[in-house]
Write an enzyme that holds these catalytic residues in place. Structure first.
Site, PDB file in Angstrom:
ATOM      1  N   ARG A   1      -0.500 -47.156 -12.059  1.00 47.52           N
ATOM      2  CA  ARG A   1      -0.032 -46.146 -13.025  1.00 47.52           C
ATOM      3  C   ARG A   1       1.359 -46.439 -13.583  1.00 47.52           C
ATOM      4  O   ARG A   1       1.805 -45.803 -14.529  1.00 47.52           O
ATOM      5  CB  ARG A   1      -0.075 -44.749 -12.376  1.00 47.52           C
TER       6      ARG A   1
ATOM      7  N   GLU B   1      -7.733 -34.728   4.285  1.00 48.13           N
ATOM      8  CA  GLU B   1      -7.450 -35.187   2.920  1.00 48.13           C
ATOM      9  C   GLU B   1      -8.131 -34.246   1.923  1.00 48.13           C
ATOM     10  O   GLU B   1      -9.200 -33.699   2.215  1.00 48.13           O
ATOM     11  CB  GLU B   1      -7.966 -36.618   2.733  1.00 48.13           C
TER      12      GLU B   1
ATOM     13  N   LYS C   1      38.259 -62.893 -20.521  1.00 48.59           N
ATOM     14  CA  LYS C   1      37.402 -63.508 -19.504  1.00 48.59           C
ATOM     15  C   LYS C   1      38.216 -64.474 -18.664  1.00 48.59           C
ATOM     16  O   LYS C   1      38.949 -65.291 -19.201  1.00 48.59           O
ATOM     17  CB  LYS C   1      36.251 -64.259 -20.175  1.00 48.59           C
TER      18      LYS C   1
HETATM   19  C1  UD1 Z   1      -1.508 -40.173   1.717  1.00 47.93           C
HETATM   20  C2  UD1 Z   1      -1.942 -39.327   2.925  1.00 47.93           C
HETATM   21  C3  UD1 Z   1      -1.905 -37.859   2.528  1.00 47.93           C
HETATM   22  C4  UD1 Z   1      -0.525 -37.486   2.035  1.00 47.93           C
HETATM   23  C5  UD1 Z   1      -0.087 -38.388   0.928  1.00 47.93           C
HETATM   24  C6  UD1 Z   1       1.334 -38.141   0.579  1.00 47.93           C
HETATM   25  C7  UD1 Z   1      -3.542 -40.663   4.175  1.00 47.93           C
HETATM   26  C8  UD1 Z   1      -4.954 -40.904   4.456  1.00 47.93           C
HETATM   27  N1  UD1 Z   1      -3.276 -39.728   3.293  1.00 47.93           N
HETATM   28  O1  UD1 Z   1      -2.424 -39.941   0.696  1.00 47.93           O
HETATM   29  O2  UD1 Z   1      -2.252 -37.054   3.628  1.00 47.93           O
HETATM   30  O3  UD1 Z   1      -0.531 -36.128   1.597  1.00 47.93           O
HETATM   31  O4  UD1 Z   1      -0.199 -39.773   1.328  1.00 47.93           O
HETATM   32  O5  UD1 Z   1       1.664 -38.865  -0.566  1.00 47.93           O
HETATM   33  O6  UD1 Z   1      -2.669 -41.281   4.775  1.00 47.93           O
HETATM   34  N2  UD1 Z   1      -0.835 -47.830   1.329  1.00 47.93           N
HETATM   35  C9  UD1 Z   1      -0.921 -49.100   1.884  1.00 47.93           C
HETATM   36  N3  UD1 Z   1      -2.150 -49.598   2.181  1.00 47.93           N
HETATM   37  C10 UD1 Z   1      -3.298 -48.897   1.966  1.00 47.93           C
HETATM   38  C11 UD1 Z   1      -3.187 -47.593   1.402  1.00 47.93           C
HETATM   39  C12 UD1 Z   1      -1.941 -47.092   1.093  1.00 47.93           C
HETATM   40  O7  UD1 Z   1       0.088 -49.763   2.091  1.00 47.93           O
HETATM   41  O8  UD1 Z   1      -4.370 -49.426   2.263  1.00 47.93           O
HETATM   42  C13 UD1 Z   1       0.493 -47.296   1.025  1.00 47.93           C
HETATM   43  C14 UD1 Z   1       0.717 -47.015  -0.444  1.00 47.93           C
HETATM   44  O9  UD1 Z   1       1.340 -48.133  -1.066  1.00 47.93           O
HETATM   45  C15 UD1 Z   1       1.652 -45.833  -0.411  1.00 47.93           C
HETATM   46  C16 UD1 Z   1       1.269 -45.106   0.864  1.00 47.93           C
HETATM   47  O10 UD1 Z   1       0.594 -46.042   1.670  1.00 47.93           O
HETATM   48  O11 UD1 Z   1       2.990 -46.220  -0.311  1.00 47.93           O
HETATM   49  C17 UD1 Z   1       0.389 -43.914   0.595  1.00 47.93           C
HETATM   50  O12 UD1 Z   1      -0.741 -44.316  -0.107  1.00 47.93           O
HETATM   51  P1  UD1 Z   1      -1.411 -43.378  -1.183  1.00 47.93           P
HETATM   52  O13 UD1 Z   1      -2.663 -44.007  -1.663  1.00 47.93           O
HETATM   53  O14 UD1 Z   1      -0.412 -42.958  -2.181  1.00 47.93           O
HETATM   54  O15 UD1 Z   1      -1.743 -42.122  -0.250  1.00 47.93           O
HETATM   55  P2  UD1 Z   1      -2.737 -40.964  -0.525  1.00 47.93           P
HETATM   56  O16 UD1 Z   1      -4.128 -41.474  -0.353  1.00 47.93           O
HETATM   57  O17 UD1 Z   1      -2.385 -40.315  -1.773  1.00 47.93           O
END
Ligand code: UD1
Ligand code: CA
Length: 453
Positions: A13, A150, A347
């Site tokens: 995004r 979730e 400079k």
């Molecule tokens: C996650 C949480 C959710 C919380 C939300 C807050 C889980 C399952 N859910 O949701 O409860 O309310 O964050 O923003 O944990 N990332 C990785 N590897 C992956 C997936 C994600 O490194 O395989 C990292 C992303 O880069 C990010 C963070 O983990 O920095 C959170 O990932 P994101 O997909 O934003 O989380 P949500 O699914 O929205």
């Protein structure tokens, strides 16, 4: 306590070639802010989980003691932490942070750490008016946390819960290893959810606490440029408030950008739309006019910098008057009471106490003595196309307007250069040096006249 920073997400995004966690906030990658928060905690090991394109992140951060884990493919937050665990201590606590939640404060994290104790779990949660998109904190009748659900897996009743998971937590390393080995991906997103460890902790009777951040903006993430801009404003507001708290006059706290460390003495006044980058130090009674950009600069007490000046890697003495429209480039060192006026570029130069260059001048690679007056339109010709050469101007010299100093060249103490001089040989001290064609007047000369037709 060790820290894992999750940063493997793609960040589509942002619509940018730059990985999400490298998007700049206050001039630094978001991830740098998070690493800074971890360091402020006195963390043991700090491990960043990166995904595809992680090499760019690694190169940009380049802190020798950071550890890296590569998660490819990305199977969820639980999987991401599991990938990092082999790099961490087997015992002790682990804190999980997000690389795209950059404003979380060290104070909030310290409370989170304290709440977990030496062998418990602590979750950073926040209560929102609109909890949409977040994991919900599910509590029992007694108010104890039982699990996190979730949004995509939640029932209507669970979706009505306004207390949400920020994603940041602390848990014991050994337990995490066990729990992460037991979670599955049988859920709406087919991912290994880190949040599923909460129900396992409850089942194992591990003490579980929740902590709220000091301010709600601390737990905001940036998934888009608009969210990034919102975080930038939040951070700048905090920095402006801190400056005012320390006694700095900001003409408009909404119109200042501090992208590094700004240290101010007493009674400093900063007009609107100034940008401070790197390490900037302003002495007592310094006044900065509107629209100035300062990067890695030290300014002595009582100095006034007029609007639209651009100053980089310079050392400015006390009681100087700079600008408007001055450009001080790297290697500029000004003594006391120096004046550098409009459209003057300096400079790699030293200007002694009381020296003045007030208009339309280029001084490069020069040593300018005390009380030297540099007239308008003066140029140091410091570059022959291959090498740079120095110009030496000794104390009390007077450089007439429109002079070119062809370096290497020296102007002796108290020498005067007539206006329009092209100086190619040293000018002796105390004398007038002129280089110009003699002025003549042609008697009887008439302007051509247009023929009448
Ligand atoms: C996650 C949480 C959710 C919380 C939300 C807050 C889980 C399952 N859910 O949701 O409860 O309310 O964050 O923003 O944990 N990332 C990785 N590897 C992956 C997936 C994600 O490194 O395989 C990292 C992303 O880069 C990010 C963070 O983990 O920095 C959170 O990932 P994101 O997909 O934003 O989380 P949500 O699914 O929205
Ligand atoms: Ca997700």
């Amino acid at each position: 306590m060790d820290v894992v920073i999750l940063a493997a997400g793609k960040g589509t995004r942002m619509r940018s070639a730059l990985p999400k966690v490298l998007q700049p906030l206050a001039g630094q990658p978001m991830l740098t802010h998070v690493v800074g928060a971890a360091r402020a905690l006195d963390a043991g090991r700090v491990c960043v989980v990166v995904g595809h394109g992680g090499d760019v992140v690694r190169t940009r951060l380049a802190q020798p003691d950071l550890l890296w884990a590569v998660q490819e493919p990305q199977l969820g937050t639980g999987h991401a932490v599991a990938v990092a665990l082999p790099q961490l201590c087997e015992a002790g606590q682990v804190m999980v942070l997000y690389g795209d939640v950059p404003l979380v404060g060290a104070e909030t994290l310290r409370r989170l750490q304290a709440a977990a104790g030496s062998d418990g779990v602590a979750l950073l949660t926040v209560t929102l008016d609109d909890p949409g998109g977040y994991g919900r904190i599910v509590r029992n009748a007694a108010g104890a946390v039982v699990r996190i659900v979730e949004e995509k897996d939640a029932s209507a009743a669970e979706r009505a819960v306004c207390e949400v998971n920020t994603g940041m937590l602390v848990a014991p390393a050994a337990r995490l290893r066990d729990w992460l080995g037991r979670i599955g991906n049988d859920n709406a997103q087919g991912e290994y959810y880190l949040t599923d460890i909460v129900a396992l902790a409850v089942a194992d009777g591990v003490p579980l606490a929740t902590v709220e951040p000091a301010a709600a903006w601390e737990v905001l993430g940036a998934n888009s440029k608009a969210q990034l801009a919102a975080l930038e404003r939040a951070l700048q507001q905090v920095r402006a408030a801190a400056l005012m708290e320390a006694g700095v006059t900001l003409i408009d706290p909404a119109r200042i950008d501090v992208r590094g460390q700004l240290v101010c003495g007493r009674d400093v006044e900063i007009d609107v739309n100034c940008v401070f980058e790197g390490a900037v130090e302003l002495g007592d009674d310094v006044r900065i006019g509107a629209q100035c950009v300062l990067r890695d600069v030290r300014v002595g007490p009582g100095t006034r910098i007029a609007p639209f000046s651009h100053i980089e890697q310079a050392e400015i003495g006390p009681d100087c008057v700079i600008g408007p429209y001055a450009r001080l480039r790297p290697g500029t060192a000004l003594g006391e009471g120096v004046h550098v006026g409009n459209f003057v570029e300096v400079k790699n130069c030293r200007l002694g106490d009381g020296a003045k260059a007030n208009h339309l001048t280029y001084l490069g690679d020069a040593d300018v003595g005390r009380r030297v007056n540099v007239g308008a339109g003066t140029i140091t010709c410091n570059y022959d196309g291959v090498n740079k050469h120095r110009t030496m101007i000794e104390d009390d010299a007077f450089i007439g307007s429109d002079t070119q100093l062809v370096a290497p060249v020296r102007v002796g103490r108290g020498a005067t250069l007539a206006a329009g001089t092209t100086l190619t040989k040293d000018a002796p001290p105390g004398q007038l040096t002129v280089s110009r064609a003699k002025q003549i007047t042609v008697p009887g000369w008439k302007r051509p006249e247009r023929k009448q037709s």
